[in-house]
Design a protein around this motif. Structure first.
Motif, PDB file in Angstrom:
ATOM      1  N   GLU A  24       0.805  -1.207  -0.122  1.00 36.49           N
ATOM      2  CA  GLU A  24      -0.131   0.104  -0.076  1.00 36.49           C
ATOM      3  C   GLU A  24       0.997   1.297   0.025  1.00 36.49           C
ATOM      4  O   GLU A  24       0.706   2.243  -0.778  1.00 36.49           O
ATOM      5  CB  GLU A  24      -0.913   0.076   1.334  1.00 36.49           C
ATOM      6  N   TRP A  25       1.810   1.305   0.612  1.00 34.67           N
ATOM      7  CA  TRP A  25       2.603   2.463   1.105  1.00 34.67           C
ATOM      8  C   TRP A  25       3.688   2.653  -0.242  1.00 34.67           C
ATOM      9  O   TRP A  25       3.864   3.876  -0.516  1.00 34.67           O
ATOM     10  CB  TRP A  25       3.471   2.300   2.338  1.00 34.67           C
ATOM     11  N   ARG A  26       4.030   1.621  -0.990  1.00 29.58           N
ATOM     12  CA  ARG A  26       4.892   1.768  -2.051  1.00 29.58           C
ATOM     13  C   ARG A  26       4.235   2.679  -3.204  1.00 29.58           C
ATOM     14  O   ARG A  26       4.721   3.622  -4.109  1.00 29.58           O
ATOM     15  CB  ARG A  26       5.040   0.440  -2.678  1.00 29.58           C
ATOM     16  N   LYS A  27       2.882   2.767  -3.265  1.00 27.82           N
ATOM     17  CA  LYS A  27       2.238   3.611  -4.205  1.00 27.82           C
ATOM     18  C   LYS A  27       2.603   4.966  -4.142  1.00 27.82           C
ATOM     19  O   LYS A  27       2.420   5.686  -4.762  1.00 27.82           O
ATOM     20  CB  LYS A  27       0.768   3.429  -4.071  1.00 27.82           C
ATOM     21  N   ARG A  28       2.966   5.419  -2.778  1.00 25.16           N
ATOM     22  CA  ARG A  28       3.408   6.814  -2.732  1.00 25.16           C
ATOM     23  C   ARG A  28       4.593   6.970  -3.405  1.00 25.16           C
ATOM     24  O   ARG A  28       4.635   8.302  -4.053  1.00 25.16           O
ATOM     25  CB  ARG A  28       3.443   7.063  -1.091  1.00 25.16           C
ATOM     26  N   ILE A  29       5.500   6.239  -3.293  1.00 27.71           N
ATOM     27  CA  ILE A  29       6.739   6.401  -3.963  1.00 27.71           C
ATOM     28  C   ILE A  29       6.447   6.465  -5.407  1.00 27.71           C
ATOM     29  O   ILE A  29       6.870   7.161  -6.158  1.00 27.71           O
ATOM     30  CB  ILE A  29       7.902   4.998  -3.500  1.00 27.71           C
ATOM     31  N   GLU A  30       5.663   5.391  -6.077  1.00 35.08           N
ATOM     32  CA  GLU A  30       5.298   5.676  -7.326  1.00 35.08           C
ATOM     33  C   GLU A  30       4.547   6.742  -7.910  1.00 35.08           C
ATOM     34  O   GLU A  30       4.940   7.267  -8.871  1.00 35.08           O
ATOM     35  CB  GLU A  30       4.124   4.204  -7.683  1.00 35.08           C
ATOM     36  N   ASP A  31       3.673   7.255  -7.043  1.00 38.95           N
ATOM     37  CA  ASP A  31       3.107   8.704  -7.231  1.00 38.95           C
ATOM     38  C   ASP A  31       4.244   9.471  -7.318  1.00 38.95           C
ATOM     39  O   ASP A  31       4.065  10.418  -8.499  1.00 38.95           O
ATOM     40  CB  ASP A  31       2.116   9.078  -6.184  1.00 38.95           C
ATOM     41  N   HIS A  32       5.253   9.755  -6.866  1.00 37.60           N
ATOM     42  CA  HIS A  32       6.266  10.836  -6.767  1.00 37.60           C
ATOM     43  C   HIS A  32       7.243  10.427  -7.978  1.00 37.60           C
ATOM     44  O   HIS A  32       7.727  11.483  -8.589  1.00 37.60           O
ATOM     45  CB  HIS A  32       6.721  11.114  -5.306  1.00 37.60           C
ATOM     46  N   ASP A  33       7.578   9.421  -7.832  1.00 35.94           N
ATOM     47  CA  ASP A  33       8.739   9.079  -8.984  1.00 35.94           C
ATOM     48  C   ASP A  33       8.303   8.581 -10.198  1.00 35.94           C
ATOM     49  O   ASP A  33       9.081   8.589 -11.165  1.00 35.94           O
ATOM     50  CB  ASP A  33       9.606   7.979  -8.272  1.00 35.94           C
ATOM     51  N   GLY A  34       7.007   8.380 -10.391  1.00 38.91           N
ATOM     52  CA  GLY A  34       6.524   7.812 -11.656  1.00 38.91           C
ATOM     53  C   GLY A  34       6.959   6.518 -11.938  1.00 38.91           C
ATOM     54  O   GLY A  34       7.511   5.834 -11.347  1.00 38.91           O
ATOM     55  N   LEU A  35       6.253   5.840 -13.120  1.00 41.16           N
ATOM     56  CA  LEU A  35       6.529   4.519 -13.291  1.00 41.16           C
ATOM     57  C   LEU A  35       7.325   4.546 -14.571  1.00 41.16           C
ATOM     58  O   LEU A  35       7.865   3.637 -14.846  1.00 41.16           O
ATOM     59  CB  LEU A  35       5.176   3.817 -13.810  1.00 41.16           C
ATOM     60  N   GLN A  36       7.685   5.539 -15.245  1.00 32.23           N
ATOM     61  CA  GLN A  36       8.499   5.731 -16.408  1.00 32.23           C
ATOM     62  C   GLN A  36       9.157   7.129 -16.479  1.00 32.23           C
ATOM     63  O   GLN A  36       8.366   8.067 -15.793  1.00 32.23           O
ATOM     64  CB  GLN A  36       8.021   5.204 -17.600  1.00 32.23           C
ATOM     65  N   PRO A  37      10.271   7.390 -17.184  1.00 30.81           N
ATOM     66  CA  PRO A  37      10.630   8.645 -17.332  1.00 30.81           C
ATOM     67  C   PRO A  37       9.715   9.601 -17.824  1.00 30.81           C
ATOM     68  O   PRO A  37       8.881   9.156 -18.592  1.00 30.81           O
ATOM     69  CB  PRO A  37      11.899   8.669 -18.292  1.00 30.81           C
TER      70      PRO A  37
END
Lengths: 254, 254
Positions: B79-92
């Motif tokens: 669940e928490w990992r989504k926060r990192i994905e939101d900020h860092d994105g899934l691709q460049p």
């Protein structure tokens, strides 16, 4: 010799760069200090300054103990230990923290309130904790370098004591006793730290880290005064921080 | 049941206390935000806000990774990992940090200057680092509780986007794209965090730690705006911090 970060500076040039940082960034240049030393501060502003600065004083031995944990040489630890003794004293009723509490006593604060730090500005807390964390996480060389603001403190202390005695009838030599001890201690401590960084910074990259550590420390001191100015001169006290009348002996007695 | 810190609060009362903290301490109440959202900020002040807030945005995934290191449950980490994905994105080219850089691009900053954070206020740096350090050193419960300011962010974001679009010709829906994603993400994240603290704070002492963590986080946000106000509205820029004209694409090209 050219290397990462430039050419190694001579001892003389290195020291001149350090002193230049003080001339440009030390908090004697801050508008709050001009105000404090020239008698323009209200009683409330002097109270706020003393209350907030208590946290800085109280954390200095914690900071110095953090540095001590990182020193592998007995001689260095023996020298550095004096800083903790200065602040914590050799017996009850002694030491810099106790002398600072005499100042907050004289300004009408109850000791439990001051010691709780519940009324200090978040900006004070974050700056002071950044300093402790810097000394925990950076190299020993940088931690020692960050103490070098003491090179500049004897001048500001003499300005402060003379200015405050001249302008505020609520301070006296006795209530400012903290400052009477500091110049001699600061001279001894900064002699050690200056010699240490000149001896141990063996590359220009290391010299640059020392210069940056001193800039960082200047910003720790400066930011505390920025926070004081915004809250108590400009009047925008953040939610939860001290306001005039709180934390007094009278409040406690009531 | 009475215990250390008082009587255990019901889930409803506990949530009401949390929302009360937001009503009294969230940074939508800060004078800088009134100024920003009502069109009173100069271009320079909006630049300073975006430049400084970049550091907060950039450190959010570091903060969230710090929290992740402390979670023993796979479900919580997922669940928490989504926060990192939101900020860092899934691709460049994707993610909240990239969208924030689109805003600083549109305000004339060069990306290397923004990313270097060399011009940010020390007050910004200390506040943001206090937040990361809090999430490293306090309990997991307190670390999660400190994210609960997201309960209050959808309102401020809608005020901000509407206000800035109405008042500043140098912003557009495209340059404010960061904010278009945040309300949905913040709702999902704060639902998780609110449920977590309601489930895991099993004593009043733990509930009090949760309340204090949210107060702490409000002060992290508030202090950043205090620093901005002092430097760029009141005009007392600390030594070394950004001044108008620095860090621009033009400066880089010159």
């Amino acid at each position: 010799m050219t290397e990462a970060g430039g050419v190694l500076l001579s001892g003389e040039d290195f020291e001149a760069r350090l002193r230049q940082i003080g001339a440009e960034r030390y908090h004697n240049l801050h508008r709050f200090h001009h105000r404090l030393h020239s008698g323009q501060c209200s009683f409330t502003e002097v109270q706020a300054w003393a209350l907030n600065r208590y946290y800085y004083q109280a954390m200095i031995p914690i900071k110095d103990a953090t540095v001590l944990t990182r020193m592998s040489e007995v001689e260095d630890r023996r020298e550095w230990r004096k800083r903790i003794e200065d602040h914590d004293g050799l017996q009850p009723g002694d030491g810099g923290i106790e002398r600072w509490l005499k100042l907050t006593d004289s300004l009408g604060f109850s000791r439990p309130y001051v010691i709780s730090t519940q009324g200090i500005l978040p900006g004070t807390r974050f700056a002071v904790e950044a300093y402790v964390e810097f000394c925990r996480s950076r190299s020993l060389l940088e931690a020692i370098a960050s103490s070098l603001t003491e090179l500049f403190s004897p001048t500001i202390i003499s300005e402060r004591v003379a200015g405050m005695l001249a302008h505020y009838d609520f301070v006296s030599r006795e209530t400012l006793a903290y400052f009477s001890q500091r110049p001699v201690q600061a001279k001894r401590d900064s002699d050690f730290a200056l010699n240490y960084v000149k001896t141990h910074a063996k590359t220009r990259a290391e010299q640059n880290l020392v210069l940056a550590a001193l800039e960082f420390k200047c910003s720790v001191l400066w930011t505390q005064l920025d926070a004081l100015w915004g809250a108590y001169v400009d009047g925008a006290v953040p939610p939860g921080a001290w306001v005039a009348g709180q934390g007094s002996d009278k409040e406690q007695a009531a």
